[in-house]
Design an enzyme around this catalytic site. Structure first.
Site, PDB file in Angstrom:
ATOM      1  N   CYS A  71      24.440 -13.673 -12.578  1.00  0.00           N
ATOM      2  CA  CYS A  71      24.457 -14.637 -11.466  1.00  0.00           C
ATOM      3  C   CYS A  71      23.078 -14.623 -10.801  1.00  0.00           C
ATOM      4  O   CYS A  71      22.510 -15.664 -10.476  1.00  0.00           O
ATOM      5  CB  CYS A  71      25.507 -14.271 -10.421  1.00  0.00           C
ATOM      6  N   CYS A  74      20.061 -16.601 -12.268  1.00  0.00           N
ATOM      7  CA  CYS A  74      19.991 -18.039 -11.953  1.00  0.00           C
ATOM      8  C   CYS A  74      19.878 -18.313 -10.458  1.00  0.00           C
ATOM      9  O   CYS A  74      19.184 -19.229 -10.043  1.00  0.00           O
ATOM     10  CB  CYS A  74      21.217 -18.757 -12.496  1.00  0.00           C
ATOM     11  N   HIS A  75      20.600 -17.518  -9.667  1.00  0.00           N
ATOM     12  CA  HIS A  75      20.740 -17.872  -8.248  1.00  0.00           C
ATOM     13  C   HIS A  75      19.897 -17.035  -7.299  1.00  0.00           C
ATOM     14  O   HIS A  75      19.839 -17.336  -6.108  1.00  0.00           O
ATOM     15  CB  HIS A  75      22.212 -17.749  -7.817  1.00  0.00           C
ATOM     16  N   CYS A 171      53.789 -28.103   7.794  1.00  0.00           N
ATOM     17  CA  CYS A 171      52.855 -27.053   8.233  1.00  0.00           C
ATOM     18  C   CYS A 171      52.728 -27.057   9.758  1.00  0.00           C
ATOM     19  O   CYS A 171      52.724 -26.008  10.405  1.00  0.00           O
ATOM     20  CB  CYS A 171      51.472 -27.274   7.632  1.00  0.00           C
ATOM     21  N   CYS A 174      54.965 -25.156  12.404  1.00  0.00           N
ATOM     22  CA  CYS A 174      54.609 -23.777  12.762  1.00  0.00           C
ATOM     23  C   CYS A 174      53.216 -23.690  13.380  1.00  0.00           C
ATOM     24  O   CYS A 174      53.040 -23.074  14.416  1.00  0.00           O
ATOM     25  CB  CYS A 174      54.696 -22.870  11.529  1.00  0.00           C
ATOM     26  N   ARG A 212      47.601 -17.379   0.104  1.00  0.00           N
ATOM     27  CA  ARG A 212      48.201 -17.482   1.444  1.00  0.00           C
ATOM     28  C   ARG A 212      49.063 -18.748   1.553  1.00  0.00           C
ATOM     29  O   ARG A 212      50.174 -18.722   2.067  1.00  0.00           O
ATOM     30  CB  ARG A 212      47.089 -17.480   2.497  1.00  0.00           C
ATOM     31  N   CYS A 216      53.132 -19.521   2.380  1.00  0.00           N
ATOM     32  CA  CYS A 216      53.716 -20.457   3.354  1.00  0.00           C
ATOM     33  C   CYS A 216      54.698 -21.407   2.663  1.00  0.00           C
ATOM     34  O   CYS A 216      55.738 -21.728   3.228  1.00  0.00           O
ATOM     35  CB  CYS A 216      52.625 -21.227   4.096  1.00  0.00           C
TER      36      CYS A 216
HETATM   37  C1  HEC Z   1      57.892 -21.516   8.943  1.00  0.00           C
HETATM   38  C2  HEC Z   1      56.582 -21.398   9.530  1.00  0.00           C
HETATM   39  C3  HEC Z   1      55.390 -21.751   8.652  1.00  0.00           C
HETATM   40  C4  HEC Z   1      55.139 -22.946   8.016  1.00  0.00           C
HETATM   41  C5  HEC Z   1      55.999 -24.195   7.987  1.00  0.00           C
HETATM   42  C6  HEC Z   1      53.845 -22.799   7.418  1.00  0.00           C
HETATM   43  N1  HEC Z   1      53.316 -21.563   7.673  1.00  0.00           N
HETATM   44 FE1  HEC Z   1      51.405 -20.975   7.368  1.00  0.00          FE
HETATM   45  N2  HEC Z   1      51.840 -19.166   8.132  1.00  0.00           N
HETATM   46  C7  HEC Z   1      53.048 -18.771   8.626  1.00  0.00           C
HETATM   47  C8  HEC Z   1      53.007 -17.367   9.003  1.00  0.00           C
HETATM   48  C9  HEC Z   1      54.156 -16.557   9.580  1.00  0.00           C
HETATM   49  C10 HEC Z   1      51.696 -16.932   8.720  1.00  0.00           C
HETATM   50  C11 HEC Z   1      51.102 -15.527   8.961  1.00  0.00           C
HETATM   51  C12 HEC Z   1      50.778 -15.377  10.425  1.00  0.00           C
HETATM   52  C13 HEC Z   1      49.841 -16.461  10.891  1.00  0.00           C
HETATM   53  O1  HEC Z   1      48.625 -16.408  10.621  1.00  0.00           O
HETATM   54  O2  HEC Z   1      50.344 -17.471  11.448  1.00  0.00           O
HETATM   55  C14 HEC Z   1      50.982 -18.098   8.210  1.00  0.00           C
HETATM   56  C15 HEC Z   1      49.635 -18.094   7.876  1.00  0.00           C
HETATM   57  C16 HEC Z   1      48.922 -19.215   7.464  1.00  0.00           C
HETATM   58  C17 HEC Z   1      47.505 -19.229   7.225  1.00  0.00           C
HETATM   59  C18 HEC Z   1      46.545 -18.043   7.370  1.00  0.00           C
HETATM   60  C19 HEC Z   1      45.976 -17.940   8.755  1.00  0.00           C
HETATM   61  C20 HEC Z   1      45.108 -16.717   8.923  1.00  0.00           C
HETATM   62  O3  HEC Z   1      44.309 -16.699   9.886  1.00  0.00           O
HETATM   63  O4  HEC Z   1      45.186 -15.771   8.134  1.00  0.00           O
HETATM   64  C21 HEC Z   1      47.190 -20.495   6.818  1.00  0.00           C
HETATM   65  C22 HEC Z   1      45.814 -21.004   6.437  1.00  0.00           C
HETATM   66  C23 HEC Z   1      48.415 -21.256   6.803  1.00  0.00           C
HETATM   67  N3  HEC Z   1      49.444 -20.439   7.206  1.00  0.00           N
HETATM   68  C24 HEC Z   1      48.515 -22.581   6.434  1.00  0.00           C
HETATM   69  C25 HEC Z   1      49.738 -23.258   6.272  1.00  0.00           C
HETATM   70  C26 HEC Z   1      49.860 -24.559   5.676  1.00  0.00           C
HETATM   71  C27 HEC Z   1      48.726 -25.394   5.151  1.00  0.00           C
HETATM   72  C28 HEC Z   1      51.185 -24.878   5.712  1.00  0.00           C
HETATM   73  C29 HEC Z   1      51.886 -26.081   5.114  1.00  0.00           C
HETATM   74  C30 HEC Z   1      51.813 -26.199   3.672  1.00  0.00           C
HETATM   75  C31 HEC Z   1      51.882 -23.781   6.361  1.00  0.00           C
HETATM   76  N4  HEC Z   1      50.964 -22.801   6.661  1.00  0.00           N
HETATM   77  C32 HEC Z   1      53.222 -23.770   6.676  1.00  0.00           C
HETATM   78  C33 HEC Z   1      54.150 -19.572   8.820  1.00  0.00           C
HETATM   79  C34 HEC Z   1      54.249 -20.886   8.405  1.00  0.00           C
HETATM   80  C1  HEC Z   2      22.625 -20.031 -16.300  1.00  0.00           C
HETATM   81  C2  HEC Z   2      22.531 -20.247 -14.882  1.00  0.00           C
HETATM   82  C3  HEC Z   2      23.728 -19.855 -14.004  1.00  0.00           C
HETATM   83  C4  HEC Z   2      24.402 -18.668 -13.990  1.00  0.00           C
HETATM   84  C5  HEC Z   2      24.224 -17.458 -14.890  1.00  0.00           C
HETATM   85  C6  HEC Z   2      25.349 -18.764 -12.898  1.00  0.00           C
HETATM   86  N1  HEC Z   2      25.261 -19.981 -12.306  1.00  0.00           N
HETATM   87 FE1  HEC Z   2      26.223 -20.550 -10.608  1.00  0.00          FE
HETATM   88  N2  HEC Z   2      25.370 -22.392 -10.719  1.00  0.00           N
HETATM   89  C7  HEC Z   2      24.501 -22.802 -11.719  1.00  0.00           C
HETATM   90  C8  HEC Z   2      24.255 -24.234 -11.572  1.00  0.00           C
HETATM   91  C9  HEC Z   2      23.389 -25.096 -12.459  1.00  0.00           C
HETATM   92  C10 HEC Z   2      24.972 -24.647 -10.419  1.00  0.00           C
HETATM   93  C11 HEC Z   2      25.078 -26.074  -9.844  1.00  0.00           C
HETATM   94  C12 HEC Z   2      26.517 -26.611  -9.939  1.00  0.00           C
HETATM   95  C13 HEC Z   2      27.054 -26.718 -11.356  1.00  0.00           C
HETATM   96  O1  HEC Z   2      26.427 -27.356 -12.200  1.00  0.00           O
HETATM   97  O2  HEC Z   2      28.132 -26.139 -11.616  1.00  0.00           O
HETATM   98  C14 HEC Z   2      25.637 -23.457  -9.911  1.00  0.00           C
HETATM   99  C15 HEC Z   2      26.379 -23.433  -8.742  1.00  0.00           C
HETATM  100  C16 HEC Z   2      26.950 -22.290  -8.192  1.00  0.00           C
HETATM  101  C17 HEC Z   2      27.544 -22.200  -6.883  1.00  0.00           C
HETATM  102  C18 HEC Z   2      27.542 -23.295  -5.812  1.00  0.00           C
HETATM  103  C19 HEC Z   2      26.267 -23.098  -5.025  1.00  0.00           C
HETATM  104  C20 HEC Z   2      26.023 -24.076  -3.890  1.00  0.00           C
HETATM  105  O3  HEC Z   2      25.065 -23.816  -3.147  1.00  0.00           O
HETATM  106  O4  HEC Z   2      26.714 -25.073  -3.730  1.00  0.00           O
HETATM  107  C21 HEC Z   2      28.056 -20.949  -6.756  1.00  0.00           C
HETATM  108  C22 HEC Z   2      28.790 -20.381  -5.549  1.00  0.00           C
HETATM  109  C23 HEC Z   2      27.763 -20.239  -7.987  1.00  0.00           C
HETATM  110  N3  HEC Z   2      27.080 -21.078  -8.827  1.00  0.00           N
HETATM  111  C24 HEC Z   2      28.132 -18.943  -8.246  1.00  0.00           C
HETATM  112  C25 HEC Z   2      27.813 -18.251  -9.410  1.00  0.00           C
HETATM  113  C26 HEC Z   2      28.265 -16.914  -9.706  1.00  0.00           C
HETATM  114  C27 HEC Z   2      29.155 -16.066  -8.804  1.00  0.00           C
HETATM  115  C28 HEC Z   2      27.731 -16.582 -10.925  1.00  0.00           C
HETATM  116  C29 HEC Z   2      27.952 -15.304 -11.721  1.00  0.00           C
HETATM  117  C30 HEC Z   2      29.335 -14.996 -12.023  1.00  0.00           C
HETATM  118  C31 HEC Z   2      26.941 -17.721 -11.365  1.00  0.00           C
HETATM  119  N4  HEC Z   2      27.016 -18.707 -10.439  1.00  0.00           N
HETATM  120  C32 HEC Z   2      26.214 -17.743 -12.544  1.00  0.00           C
HETATM  121  C33 HEC Z   2      23.928 -21.995 -12.671  1.00  0.00           C
HETATM  122  C34 HEC Z   2      24.300 -20.686 -12.949  1.00  0.00           C
END
Ligand code: HEC
Ligand code: HEC
Length: 255
Positions: A71, A74-75, A171, A174, A212, A216
């Site tokens: 990585c 290249c980066h 979502c 909650c 995560r 949910c």
């Molecule tokens: C029945 C209640 C409930 C519903 C509906 C629900 N969630 Fe959650 N979600 C939770 C609980 C409980 C947690 C863990 C505690 C917290 O961070 O709220 C959580 C955590 C999360 C987190 C992580 C927050 C953090 O800071 O770590 C995300 C992101 C999230 N929910 C997105 C969603 C999305 C998108 C949906 C709909 C697809 C959804 N949730 C629906 C209960 C719910």
């Molecule tokens: C041979 C060169 C090469 C190698 C090795 C490589 N990458 Fe990349 N990477 C690229 C190119 C080119 C892009 C531009 C987006 C694309 O074409 O996918 C990119 C894009 C990315 C991006 C987005 C960067 C941005 O600023 O938006 C991430 C994150 C990334 N690479 C992670 C990795 C990781 C982690 C590895 C090692 C596991 C890795 N790359 C290995 C060439 C490489």
């Protein structure tokens, strides 16, 4: 095109006003907060260290000897990734697919290093994702409603607002209406993505935003989409807009 631009200029109303946004950390107990604050106690550091080794390691070529570029080859140093995590989910130009950061790393691993793409939730993928995201720690999430992203944003919003599962809850039931209140043993947060991948004590390891969200879905007894599903990335894009202005807090800890 003009219609798209107009739509992009008038994003939908927010259920939670920007000044009222609170990171998930705000709802965590004192034990979790101190674990997140102290780098020496934060278990996610182990994965970040692993990510650093993976970043600079040149993998062996699958055939014919020699090594593929690391990585770093290249980066440059991991610090060069500052701001990169904030650009996801985004449309990957070559494939036209909506990529989250994990998808991009899997793509680079497969197409640039010619290695098997790491599985979702593998230690390898979590370690690299944490490392790249940590380079943006403290930077704030931004909304990017470009014409190309807008249809994905709308799909994410629709999914966010849709009632689903046997509990028939959206979502927002909650996370918009009841944040700050107890749900079983949890204090409901506003459901923001700014700490992901997160170290979750219940999982005993870090997990992605996708994992995560699957929890949910499970919580409301809804059908869980397959790993890598587009809908989860669209939801992630909507969540990023919804959390606009919150700082990236990786490595974060949750109960
Ligand atoms: C029945 C209640 C409930 C519903 C509906 C629900 N969630 Fe959650 N979600 C939770 C609980 C409980 C947690 C863990 C505690 C917290 O961070 O709220 C959580 C955590 C999360 C987190 C992580 C927050 C953090 O800071 O770590 C995300 C992101 C999230 N929910 C997105 C969603 C999305 C998108 C949906 C709909 C697809 C959804 N949730 C629906 C209960 C719910
Ligand atoms: C041979 C060169 C090469 C190698 C090795 C490589 N990458 Fe990349 N990477 C690229 C190119 C080119 C892009 C531009 C987006 C694309 O074409 O996918 C990119 C894009 C990315 C991006 C987005 C960067 C941005 O600023 O938006 C991430 C994150 C990334 N690479 C992670 C990795 C990781 C982690 C590895 C090692 C596991 C890795 N790359 C290995 C060439 C490489």
């Amino acid at each position: 095109m003009a219609a798209c631009t107009a739509a992009a200029a008038a994003p939908p109303e927010r259920a939670i006003a920007l000044p009222d946004l609170r990171s998930g950390l705000h709802f965590a107990g004192p034990d979790v907060r101190s674990m997140q604050a102290d780098a020496a106690a934060n278990p996610a550091q182990l994965w970040i260290d692993q990510g650093r080794s993976l970043w600079s390691a040149a993998p062996a070529r699958q055939r014919g000897g020699g090594a593929e570029p690391s990585c770093q080859d290249c980066h440059g140093r991991p610090g060069s990734m500052t701001g990169a995590a904030l650009r996801f989910p985004r449309v990957h130009p070559a494939s036209g697919r909506l990529f989250n950061l994990e998808d991009q790393i899997r793509h680079c691993r497969a197409t640039r290093q010619h290695q098997p793409a790491p599985d979702f939730e593998s230690d390898e993928l979590l370690a690299l994702t944490l490392l790249v995201t940590e380079a943006s720690a403290g930077l704030t999430l931004r909304a990017r409603l470009t014409p190309e992203l807008l249809p994905h944003f709308e799909a994410g919003r629709t999914l966010y607002e849709r009632r689903q599962g046997q509990l028939n809850l959206a979502c927002g039931h909650c996370h918009d209406r009841h944040w700050g209140q107890r749900f079983h043993t949890d204090l409901l947060s506003q459901g923001h993505p700014n700490g992901y991948p997160v170290y979750r004590l219940e999982w005993q390891k870090p997990g992605s935003l996708e994992r995560r969200l699957r929890s949910c879905f499970f919580g409301v007894r809804a059908e869980i989409p397959p790993w890598g599903d587009l809908s989860m990335r669209q939801l992630g894009l909507y969540l990023t807009w919804r959390a606009e202005g919150l700082p990236v807090e990786v490595p974060a800890v949750r109960k």
